[in-house]
Write a protein that holds these residues in place. Sequence first.
Motif, short mmCIF file in Angstrom:
data_model
loop_
_atom_site.label_atom_id
_atom_site.label_comp_id
_atom_site.label_asym_id
_atom_site.label_seq_id
_atom_site.Cartn_x
_atom_site.Cartn_y
_atom_site.Cartn_z
N ARG A 153 -1.56 5.66 4.67
CA ARG A 153 -2.47 5.66 5.81
C ARG A 153 -3.17 4.31 5.94
N TRP A 154 -3.53 3.75 4.81
CA TRP A 154 -4.21 2.45 4.85
C TRP A 154 -3.30 1.35 5.38
N ALA A 155 -2.02 1.51 5.12
CA ALA A 155 -1.07 0.50 5.60
C ALA A 155 -1.07 0.43 7.13
N GLU A 156 -1.49 1.51 7.74
CA GLU A 156 -1.48 1.53 9.21
C GLU A 156 -2.54 0.60 9.81
N LEU A 157 -3.44 0.14 8.96
CA LEU A 157 -4.42 -0.85 9.43
C LEU A 157 -3.76 -2.22 9.65
N LEU B 148 0.81 -1.22 0.00
CA LEU B 148 0.00 0.00 0.00
C LEU B 148 0.85 1.28 0.00
N PRO B 149 1.97 1.32 0.78
CA PRO B 149 2.79 2.54 0.73
C PRO B 149 3.35 2.80 -0.67
N LEU B 150 3.67 1.72 -1.41
CA LEU B 150 4.19 1.90 -2.76
C LEU B 150 3.15 2.54 -3.66
N ALA B 151 1.87 2.27 -3.34
CA ALA B 151 0.78 2.86 -4.12
C ALA B 151 0.34 4.20 -3.55
N ALA C 151 5.37 -3.06 13.34
CA ALA C 151 6.64 -3.72 13.58
C ALA C 151 7.68 -3.22 12.59
N LEU C 152 7.29 -3.14 11.33
CA LEU C 152 8.25 -2.79 10.29
C LEU C 152 8.30 -1.30 10.07
N GLY C 153 7.14 -0.66 10.17
CA GLY C 153 7.06 0.75 9.81
C GLY C 153 7.46 1.69 10.93
#
Lengths: 258, 353
Positions: A208-212, A201-204, A218-220
């Motif tokens: 914000r959605w990746a935070e779900l 999702l971050p690549l796209a 853990a990674l971010g």
Amino acid sequence: MSAELLTHEARQRRTAGTVMGLALGAFGFFGIAISGSVGDMFDRLTQDMPTALQAFVGADVPGGYVVGEIFTLVVPIAIVAYAVIAGSSALAGEERDGTMAILSAQPVTRTRVLWAKAGSLALSLAAVGVLFWGLMALAGWMFDSDLPAAKMAAGAVHLVFLAAAFAAIALAVGAATGRPELASSVTGGLAVAAYLASTMLPLAGLDRWAELSPWYYALGSDPLRGGVDLAHLGVFAAIAAAAMAIATITFNRRDLRG
Amino acid sequence: MTEHTATKHHDTGHRGSAARSPAIRTSGLTKQFGDLAAVDDLDLQVEVGEIFGFLGPNGAGKSTTIRLLLDQLRPTSGAADVLGLGIGTDSLKIRRRIGYVPGDLALYPKMTGQQTIDYFADLRGGVDPAYVAELAERLDADLTRKVGEYSTGNRQKIGLIQAFMHRPELLILDEPNAGLDPLVQQTFQEMLREVRAQGRTVFLSSHTLSEVERVADRVGIIRHGRLVVVERIDELKRKAISRLDFEFAGPVPADLFDAVEGAHDVEIDGAHAEVAYTGSVNSVLRAATRHEVIALHSRDADLEEIFLAYYRDSAETPAVPNGDALTDSSHPAHGSGPAAPRAQAVTQDNHVR
């Protein structure tokens, strides 16, 4: 009587946890050991890459590409897979194996059985984390890594919390259904989907959605640079707490299998 | 033969008034799995101090009943109490006071027998290790090896020790004979009698009569989840049809037993006669010994046949079993054909519901 249950559970899980911890620790040890030479080479390869691509291959962390791979790819996937498998079989496995029949006839409540399982999973994951960190910190000291042991510990803590959240979900699905295979496939599927969401999702541009995704925390959250992020660990704790609440309610209400 | 203690309603002195309640009482207990009623409106009472045989074919609902009593399954409707305590509300108290061997016992394969026993003893807050050692010795159980290496019989012994070790007021044993060799079965039956002699209770489930016949005071037969009959074993034996085979020195008249009360299904073929009878054997013998008897065989297997008839029948489907169907492989020499309708008759007489 909870102590006896917990001791028993911890004993049952001891070998698998130790093997997992040593395997990940060995991986981390050699990763740190070679990060000096291979890492330098890889850093030269990746330094001209766009930042997003560097982030994707994990080359932008202290210690370089190899350490990045250890903390963002191999170890997280391995420890979450271990957590899902262990969590799925912890309670529901007794029903699959038929031992629940005799265990549940003992004078212990279902809630105690469930929480002893949860406690032993937490201990096991903590042991995996300590072994992983310990061997890596040893390598860091021996090979003079530029990633300090405290930051390694922060990274390990985030991974252990991530794994604990998925272990709790797997335990809850098993507690609700009594089916370990269902628990591992549901939780495993969820983990894969969440992983893809957090990386893709971050690549796209959908950060914000990746935070779900639990993986984001853990990674971010970048513990290798910024140390432990208590708010992010709180997210894992909340996921685990919610899963345990559901597990406690559903496990107490249903018919036992086996 | 069955041994009976003079009194069946011992007060064990445990926990005051609860001990005077029946050991097990169910009323309208029902467990539905989808469309299937695994246990169907079950009314059962087991008294303190008795050995109660809970019989039924595989899949009849024996284990489901037991698992309801242990709160492993939740009833669809109806209620039950164990030692005077409600199965849903007081399960923990109940489980403290009972010993249980599950059907298809599964244990932790990586633990040794001793570790397994220690684990369950710890969960009970400790038991007398000397008594565990005594039980292990009596059952000839090897506790040193890992459970995964055990035969079914050895695993079963661990299950039995685990059930007996805290001297529970009530033993609930689901098919406990699985894999036990005959000598150990004998010891096990002695242990059950001792439990009864101490005023404690045994609820013994089995699919074969022979496993409970020698020890049980009463039996209940369950079929398709419904209780078909509850009867004292000695009463059943009294009602059971016995058979005698006579070998005479020469041909005897075909009407030899016609005047004998209780004799039926008489087959006379020259010098050979078979006769089934209920009640006293004297009159049959008196009639027979008017002729020279060379050999006499007694067959006492009909109790089993009564059970087989119960197993096949039910109140809803009163199909008369034919002789072929009743010829059980365990009685190959037995001419069970003629006895079958008699067994059927007893079945119908004894229906309680």
